[in-house]
Design an enzyme around this catalytic site. Structure first.
Site, PDB file in Angstrom:
ATOM      1  NE  ARG A  84      -4.208   1.549   0.178  1.00  0.00           N
ATOM      2  CZ  ARG A  84      -5.462   1.176   0.331  1.00  0.00           C
ATOM      3  NH1 ARG A  84      -5.759  -0.106   0.482  1.00  0.00           N
ATOM      4  NH2 ARG A  84      -6.436   2.061   0.326  1.00  0.00           N
ATOM      5  CB  THR A 125     -18.899  15.316  -0.108  1.00  0.00           C
ATOM      6  OG1 THR A 125     -18.928  14.368  -1.178  1.00  0.00           O
ATOM      7  CG2 THR A 125     -18.567  16.705  -0.619  1.00  0.00           C
ATOM      8  CG  HIS A 126     -19.480  10.870   5.091  1.00  0.00           C
ATOM      9  ND1 HIS A 126     -19.073   9.623   4.675  1.00  0.00           N
ATOM     10  CD2 HIS A 126     -20.275  10.673   6.178  1.00  0.00           C
ATOM     11  CE1 HIS A 126     -19.598   8.707   5.478  1.00  0.00           C
ATOM     12  NE2 HIS A 126     -20.323   9.318   6.391  1.00  0.00           N
TER      13      HIS A 126
END
Length: 217
Positions: A84, A125-126
């Site tokens: 990662r 945004t959520h």
């Protein structure tokens, strides 16, 4: 919970307000939020130019939306890297090549790594009123919990899951007959408008993040 620390991005120099601020957008799916930014950026007064769109997998509709209007695109898949951390470094380099003032993640579903977050301020945004209902199932979680009000949040990204400093929030009432889909659709309407408004203001006015406090002059 982690925070960004102190981040400051100045507004464009006096006399150059007609020059749009470059941003990079990262997407994972259909790109409806991205499309709202693309549409807004066609107005010179908006003050934003999307210089590239990156995706975490090939063939997304979001990538196609960008290509349709001549915005450069790139793909950076986690699966193409041994670790990662290597993906984080590659994504950081790919975005840095376009020298954005900041990054927007309209529908990007991967957690960004420390190298990326150390280099760029990232706006996300959520579909919930954070800190309530973080994560990928915010709308269904809110509905299952029985809340009467939920909404959408625009925030800066940090190393946590939807834990970064909040920029703006808008509430949405939950109707008695709401399903996850019907509630999410009403949230998306406000989410798109909020993202367009916030990204434009950040670009035109600059911003400062100190701890959890976000200031847009």
């Amino acid at each position: 919970m982690t925070t960004l620390g102190a981040v400051s991005v100045p507004p464009p120099p006096v006399g150059t307000s007609a020059t749009p601020v470059p941003i990079v957008a990262l997407v994972s799916g259909s790109g409806t939020l991205l499309q709202a930014l693309i549409d807004a950026s066609t107005d010179p007064a908006y003050g934003v130019r999307i210089v590239a769109v990156g995706a975490d997998r090939p063939g997304t509709l979001g990538e196609q939306r960008a290509q349709a209007v001549g915005i450069p695109t790139f793909v950076c898949r986690v699966a193409d890297f041994a670790t990662r951390a290597e993906w984080d470094a590659a994504l950081t380099a790919a975005v840095a090549a376009y020298a954005p003032a900041f990054v927007a993640t309209p529908g990007f579903m991967k957690l960004l790594g420390p190298a990326f977050l150390a280099r760029f301020a990232v706006v996300n945004t959520h579909p919930a009123l954070l800190p309530a209902f973080p994560g990928a199932h915010a709308v269904s979680d809110a509905l299952a919990y029985g809340v009467t009000v939920t909404g959408t949040t625009c925030h800066f990204v940090d190393a946590g899951v939807d834990t970064g400093p909040i920029i703006e929030q808008h509430a949405v009432a939950v109707e008695p007959d709401d399903t996850v889909d019907s509630l999410h659709e009403r949230i998306k309407v406000l989410e798109r408008a909020m993202l367009v408004d916030v990204v434009g203001r950040l670009a035109r006015s600059g911003f400062t993040v100190s701890g959890r406090k976000v200031t847009i002059p």
